[in-house]
Design a protein around this motif. Sequence first.
Motif, mmCIF file in Angstrom:
data_model
loop_
_atom_site.group_PDB
_atom_site.id
_atom_site.type_symbol
_atom_site.label_atom_id
_atom_site.label_comp_id
_atom_site.label_asym_id
_atom_site.label_seq_id
_atom_site.Cartn_x
_atom_site.Cartn_y
_atom_site.Cartn_z
ATOM 1 N N ARG A 175 15.301 42.841 1.332
ATOM 2 C CA ARG A 175 15.540 43.565 -0.154
ATOM 3 C C ARG A 175 14.301 42.309 -0.068
ATOM 4 N NH1 ARG A 175 20.113 42.350 -1.903
ATOM 5 N NH2 ARG A 175 19.638 40.220 -2.594
ATOM 6 N N GLU A 176 14.557 41.205 0.023
ATOM 7 C CA GLU A 176 12.725 40.835 -0.895
ATOM 8 C C GLU A 176 11.689 41.239 0.443
ATOM 9 O OE1 GLU A 176 13.537 36.559 0.422
ATOM 10 O OE2 GLU A 176 15.141 36.105 -1.568
ATOM 11 N N ALA A 177 12.103 41.487 1.262
ATOM 12 C CA ALA A 177 10.807 42.123 1.871
ATOM 13 C C ALA A 177 10.610 43.664 1.635
ATOM 14 C CB ALA A 177 11.097 43.120 3.505
ATOM 15 N N ARG A 178 11.002 44.678 1.280
ATOM 16 C CA ARG A 178 10.868 46.172 0.696
ATOM 17 C C ARG A 178 10.314 45.167 -0.689
ATOM 18 N NH1 ARG A 178 16.301 46.724 2.642
ATOM 19 N NH2 ARG A 178 17.134 46.362 0.959
ATOM 20 N N ARG A 182 6.719 46.816 -1.595
ATOM 21 C CA ARG A 182 6.641 47.812 -2.936
ATOM 22 C C ARG A 182 5.067 46.644 -3.498
ATOM 23 N NH1 ARG A 182 11.958 48.507 -3.037
ATOM 24 N NH2 ARG A 182 12.307 46.771 -4.430
ATOM 25 N N ALA A 183 5.231 45.793 -3.723
ATOM 26 C CA ALA A 183 4.252 44.689 -4.643
ATOM 27 C C ALA A 183 2.805 44.705 -4.784
ATOM 28 C CB ALA A 183 5.226 43.510 -4.987
ATOM 29 N N GLN A 184 3.181 44.457 -2.546
ATOM 30 C CA GLN A 184 1.686 44.314 -1.710
ATOM 31 C C GLN A 184 1.043 46.038 -2.354
ATOM 32 O OE1 GLN A 184 2.783 43.616 1.636
ATOM 33 N NE2 GLN A 184 3.048 41.634 1.422
ATOM 34 N N GLU A 185 2.009 47.325 -2.010
ATOM 35 C CA GLU A 185 1.105 48.652 -2.735
ATOM 36 C C GLU A 185 0.895 48.618 -3.873
ATOM 37 O OE1 GLU A 185 4.945 51.345 -1.315
ATOM 38 O OE2 GLU A 185 4.651 50.652 0.768
ATOM 39 N N ALA A 186 1.642 47.984 -4.669
ATOM 40 C CA ALA A 186 1.316 48.172 -5.767
ATOM 41 C C ALA A 186 -0.104 47.185 -6.035
ATOM 42 C CB ALA A 186 2.053 47.468 -6.351
ATOM 43 N N LEU A 187 -0.667 46.260 -5.399
ATOM 44 C CA LEU A 187 -1.436 45.492 -5.499
ATOM 45 C C LEU A 187 -3.086 46.008 -5.396
ATOM 46 C CD1 LEU A 187 -2.189 42.298 -6.658
ATOM 47 C CD2 LEU A 187 -2.111 41.400 -4.191
ATOM 48 N N ALA A 189 -3.284 48.922 -4.653
ATOM 49 C CA ALA A 189 -3.618 50.604 -4.976
ATOM 50 C C ALA A 189 -4.274 49.960 -6.867
ATOM 51 C CB ALA A 189 -1.815 50.866 -6.472
ATOM 52 N N SER A 190 -4.135 49.029 -7.166
ATOM 53 C CA SER A 190 -4.412 48.187 -8.256
ATOM 54 C C SER A 190 -5.666 47.886 -7.549
ATOM 55 C CB SER A 190 -3.640 47.270 -8.734
ATOM 56 O OG SER A 190 -4.522 46.490 -10.492
ATOM 57 N N GLU A 191 -6.062 46.603 -7.252
ATOM 58 C CA GLU A 191 -7.466 46.827 -6.804
ATOM 59 C C GLU A 191 -7.892 48.144 -6.739
ATOM 60 O OE1 GLU A 191 -5.974 44.046 -2.830
ATOM 61 O OE2 GLU A 191 -6.320 42.544 -4.327
ATOM 62 N N ALA A 192 -7.705 49.429 -5.740
ATOM 63 C CA ALA A 192 -8.592 50.408 -5.767
ATOM 64 C C ALA A 192 -8.932 50.484 -6.869
ATOM 65 C CB ALA A 192 -8.067 51.471 -4.546
ATOM 66 N N ARG A 193 -8.037 51.262 -7.550
ATOM 67 C CA ARG A 193 -8.564 51.106 -8.675
ATOM 68 C C ARG A 193 -9.429 50.586 -9.957
ATOM 69 N NH1 ARG A 193 -3.007 52.540 -9.270
ATOM 70 N NH2 ARG A 193 -2.703 50.628 -10.304
ATOM 71 N N LEU A 194 -9.598 49.120 -9.710
ATOM 72 C CA LEU A 194 -10.562 47.928 -9.627
ATOM 73 C C LEU A 194 -11.546 48.396 -9.589
ATOM 74 C CD1 LEU A 194 -11.070 45.536 -11.671
ATOM 75 C CD2 LEU A 194 -10.281 44.226 -9.233
ATOM 76 N N ARG A 195 -11.840 48.630 -8.067
ATOM 77 C CA ARG A 195 -12.904 48.920 -7.537
ATOM 78 C C ARG A 195 -13.448 50.199 -7.785
ATOM 79 N NH1 ARG A 195 -10.109 46.964 -3.069
ATOM 80 N NH2 ARG A 195 -9.305 49.068 -2.347
ATOM 81 N N GLU A 196 -12.526 51.062 -8.296
ATOM 82 C CA GLU A 196 -13.383 52.423 -8.846
ATOM 83 C C GLU A 196 -13.606 51.888 -10.250
ATOM 84 O OE1 GLU A 196 -14.533 56.320 -8.695
ATOM 85 O OE2 GLU A 196 -13.967 55.317 -6.762
ATOM 86 N N ALA A 197 -13.249 51.410 -11.245
ATOM 87 C CA ALA A 197 -13.516 51.725 -12.352
ATOM 88 C C ALA A 197 -14.849 50.564 -11.920
ATOM 89 C CB ALA A 197 -12.604 50.806 -13.074
ATOM 90 N N GLN A 198 -15.035 49.441 -11.437
ATOM 91 C CA GLN A 198 -16.180 48.504 -10.677
ATOM 92 C C GLN A 198 -17.239 49.774 -10.605
ATOM 93 O OE1 GLN A 198 -15.391 45.120 -8.654
ATOM 94 N NE2 GLN A 198 -13.939 44.519 -10.541
#
Length: 303
Positions: A175-178, A182-187, A189-198
């Motif tokens: 459960r912790e691995a899942r 998910r947290a890594q995937e969200a991170l 995605a967030s980093e990708a959006r940040l790079r695109e915004a920059q």
Amino acid sequence: VTWWLGDLSGALLVAPLLILWSRPPEMSWTGRRAAEALALFASLVIVASAVFGVSGTVPGAGASPLEFLSLPFLVWAAFRFSPREASTATALLSGIAILGTVRGAGPFARSDLNESLLLLQSFAAVTAVLVLAVTAALAGRRRGEERIRSLAQELERRVEARTAELQRAIETLRREARERERAQEALAASEARLREAQRVAHVGSWEWDIEQDQIWWSDELYALYGVERAAFPATFESFLSCVHPEDRPLVRRVVEGAYRSRQPFKFEHRVQRPDGTEVTLTSRGRVILDANGRPTRMLGTGQ
């Protein structure tokens, strides 16, 4: 000798019988076991009565060792039942032997009464010792088997408990691995959006570890300065080398002032790119302090 042998036989026959029947039973009784016990004692009575001539004198019994025909029933009692039932079977056989011998029948009947008594007492003592020894050994073996069975059950319970704990731990890790995935995937995605915004806003972010003199730039900041990540040493002096020579004193003065005042800062400076072009950046930053109030890092943006 007759009296001594009689006392010994009585002690071997009567004492175990009284002691064992005064204690709680060692085995649990079922219908099947009760039927077997009934068959055992009925067979013993029939065979012993025939051997010792209770129902009538057996021709030639005095010269034939027919008393040994009753021993298998004692072995049956010793192996299949507890010491109490085996001792009862021995006492029952001795009682039938006494009754037959007194009537002058059976293998121990002699013309001399004392001789008959000695033979009878010897038979009773030998069978009692034999049955007591066998039942004691078997009882010890049964107790050992019961102990082993109890230990095996306890071990099995412990193994089941540990297995359940291990399964719960594995499920928790899964459960912790899942959740971490998910947290890594969200991170990501967030980093990708940040790079695109920059990239769209032409804003790059940076961080400087003052103690280690290590600088981190975002991808957009590398693009604004026109340098490659692999070719940039990522130190403060390397950063200054990218600044226009006329603006380097200004940059050093602003950074040193922020270090002393611990206050946010904002200024403009020119960047001299390796291809010869120039671009003006607006830099913002603030100072990060440790638990003792000492500056350890600076971070900010360049646009």
